[in-house]
Enzyme design. Structure first.
Site, PDB file in Angstrom:
ATOM      1  N   TYR A   1      15.187  29.915   9.632  1.00 25.70           N
ATOM      2  CA  TYR A   1      13.965  30.673   9.951  1.00 25.70           C
ATOM      3  C   TYR A   1      13.848  30.918  11.441  1.00 25.70           C
ATOM      4  O   TYR A   1      14.072  30.011  12.257  1.00 25.70           O
ATOM      5  CB  TYR A   1      12.727  29.894   9.492  1.00 25.70           C
ATOM      6  CG  TYR A   1      12.427  30.028   8.024  1.00 25.70           C
ATOM      7  CD1 TYR A   1      12.085  31.268   7.464  1.00 25.70           C
ATOM      8  CD2 TYR A   1      12.481  28.928   7.191  1.00 25.70           C
ATOM      9  CE1 TYR A   1      11.809  31.384   6.112  1.00 25.70           C
ATOM     10  CE2 TYR A   1      12.195  29.029   5.831  1.00 25.70           C
ATOM     11  CZ  TYR A   1      11.861  30.269   5.298  1.00 25.70           C
ATOM     12  OH  TYR A   1      11.588  30.392   3.973  1.00 25.70           O
TER      13      TYR A   1
ATOM     14  N   LYS B   1       0.847  -1.201   0.000  1.00 20.11           N
ATOM     15  CA  LYS B   1       0.000   0.000   0.000  1.00 20.11           C
ATOM     16  C   LYS B   1       0.883   1.253   0.000  1.00 20.11           C
ATOM     17  O   LYS B   1       2.069   1.181   0.347  1.00 20.11           O
ATOM     18  CB  LYS B   1      -0.914  -0.016   1.221  1.00 20.11           C
ATOM     19  CG  LYS B   1      -0.174   0.012   2.555  1.00 20.11           C
ATOM     20  CD  LYS B   1      -1.091  -0.302   3.729  1.00 20.11           C
ATOM     21  CE  LYS B   1      -0.331  -0.260   5.047  1.00 20.11           C
ATOM     22  NZ  LYS B   1      -1.158  -0.715   6.181  1.00 20.11           N
TER      23      LYS B   1
HETATM   24  C1  LIG Z   1      -0.407  -1.678   6.924  1.00 26.54           C
HETATM   25  C2  LIG Z   1      -1.036  -2.947   7.339  1.00 26.54           C
HETATM   26  C3  LIG Z   1      -0.263  -4.124   7.473  1.00 26.54           C
HETATM   27  C4  LIG Z   1       1.240  -4.135   7.384  1.00 26.54           C
HETATM   28  O1  LIG Z   1       1.795  -3.775   8.625  1.00 26.54           O
HETATM   29  P1  LIG Z   1       3.366  -3.835   8.889  1.00 26.54           P
HETATM   30  O2  LIG Z   1       3.487  -3.476  10.324  1.00 26.54           O
HETATM   31  O3  LIG Z   1       3.985  -2.802   7.989  1.00 26.54           O
HETATM   32  O4  LIG Z   1       3.840  -5.194   8.561  1.00 26.54           O
HETATM   33  C5  LIG Z   1      -0.941  -5.316   7.718  1.00 26.54           C
HETATM   34  N1  LIG Z   1      -2.281  -5.342   7.862  1.00 26.54           N
HETATM   35  C6  LIG Z   1      -3.048  -4.229   7.789  1.00 26.54           C
HETATM   36  C7  LIG Z   1      -4.502  -4.321   7.975  1.00 26.54           C
HETATM   37  C8  LIG Z   1      -2.443  -2.993   7.539  1.00 26.54           C
HETATM   38  O5  LIG Z   1      -3.206  -1.895   7.485  1.00 26.54           O
END
Ligand SMILES: *Cc1c(COP(=O)(O)O)cnc(C)c1O
Length: 372
Positions: free
Chosen positions: A267, A47
């Site tokens: 800044y 993702k």
């Molecule tokens: C993002 C996500 C994962 C992956 O988690 P990691 O800690 O990066 O391995 C797995 N399951 C769901 C539902 C997620 O949203």
């Protein structure tokens, strides 16, 4: 390449303000190692463009390593990866579908996670309309209160699905505290997951994220879903990656200067030089995903020497103290290490007061990208 004065060479025709190197070999090795540890199939969570690192390249590399299950958050992400991967790769949409996405999803053979009765009913309607069964993953909430069927709704969900033209490939849930192995919430969620699967009459459980794989056999299920561990992030809060680091990032120097005691830097002039200092201005800032919380915190490295960030991080640049380096070591176009052998994504995240996930997914599009 980290201390090469022409660090951007080979990345692009136009010199880049930073070079992000993604080690596909390390990601493949991490995948295989996770599968060994889990002792069961492991899916890849790609993702958010594979946590900002490039979902197309990474999912292809993982397919070649034997991965057949890929998880994204949104239907759009799944659709753009679908043609990138061979037919026997399965794509899952963790957030499930928003109204109107069902037809496209079914057409593309993408598997949605059903998180609610609304999503169950819409998917069932789509299947009826097509006159065939459609696949899905059914998510149960086991204590995170984010997504999934609530415990008191389990029986009703099972009954609703018995008569629906939906084939449940897996029941799933998500661990809220997998990065804190001693948190009692883990065992409680595992127990709930077992009960939910029993209520549904299946052993096809999809449960562990990266941290979950390291919690023991009770957490692994039939298919794990790993993201951060593939990319070299820690799976425990405060820890370091148990696997290989897959990301390096160098930043270009755009100016060096010497300032006198009392000079105000950046800044707001928040950093006042307490002594004469040599400074380098680097070509990346918060627009490139380097959090503003790194202002006067954190560092970059050159020749293994720590160069502290001084003053506020700007949108497109930030200033580091290079007094510890020999004069002339850094010049226009030199590169210094932000992520690499001296500083992991978890080190940087700690200095920024955040987690590696947020650092990775925030890394901007202005860096050159090299896949190794
Ligand atoms: C993002 C996500 C994962 C992956 O988690 P990691 O800690 O990066 O391995 C797995 N399951 C769901 C539902 C997620 O949203």
């Amino acid at each position: 390449m980290l201390d090469d004065n022409s660090g951007a060479a080979g990345a692009d025709a136009i010199p880049a303000p930073g070079v992000l190197t993604v080690d596909l070999g390390a990601i493949r090795a991490n995948y295989t190692r996770l599968r060994e540890i889990a002792g069961s199939p492991v899916g890849a969570v790609v993702k958010a463009n594979a946590y900002g690192l490039g979902a197309e390249r990474i999912s292809k590399a993982l397919f070649d390593e034997g991965c057949r299950n890929f998880f994204v958050a949104h239907l759009g992400e799944a659709l753009s990866l679908r043609s990138n991967l061979p037919e026997d790769a399965t794509l899952y949409v963790l957030n499930g579908l928003l109204p109107g996405g069902e037809g496209v999803c079914a057409e593309a053979g993408i598997v949605p996670v059903l998180n609610s009765f609304e999503q169950i009913d819409a998917w069932a309607e789509t299947a009826k309309g097509l006159g065939r069964n459609l696949p899905a993953v059914l998510q149960f909430d086991t204590g995170m209160s984010r997504l999934g069927i609530a415990p008191e709704e389990r029986a009703l969900a099972a009954e609703r699905l018995r008569s629906a033209p939906i084939d449940i490939a897996f029941v799933m849930s998500h661990l809220a505290s997998a990065d804190e192995p001693s948190d009692a919430q883990n065992a409680s969620q595992a127990a709930e997951m077992v009960q939910a699967a029993a209520a549904f009459g299946t052993e096809n459980i999809c449960f562990a994220n990266s941290g979950g794989i390291f919690l023991g056999a009770n957490f692994r299920g039939a298919l794990a879903r790993t993201g951060i561990a593939l990319y070299g992030g820690a799976t425990q809060n405060g820890g370091e990656s148990p696997l290989r680091h897959a990301v390096e990032l160098t930043l270009a120097v755009i100016q060096t200067r010497t300032v006198e005691t009392g000079a105000r830097i950046g800044y707001g002039g928040t950093h006042v030089a307490a002594r004469p200092m040599r400074l380098a201005t680097l070509a990346a800032g918060y627009a490139d995903g380097l959090p503003r919380s790194l202002s006067d915190r954190g560092a970059v490295y050159c020749d293994g020497i720590r160069l502290p960030i001084v003053g506020r991080v700007s949108m497109d640049s930030m200033v580091v103290d290079i007094s510890a380096l020999a004069e002339g070591r850094l010049v226009l176009g030199s590169h210094v290490e932000l992520l690499g052998s001296h500083q992991s994504m978890d080190d940087l995240a700690r200095d920024a007061g955040t987690i590696s996930y947020e650092i990775l997914t925030g890394l901007g599009s202005r860096f050159a990208r090299i896949y190794r």
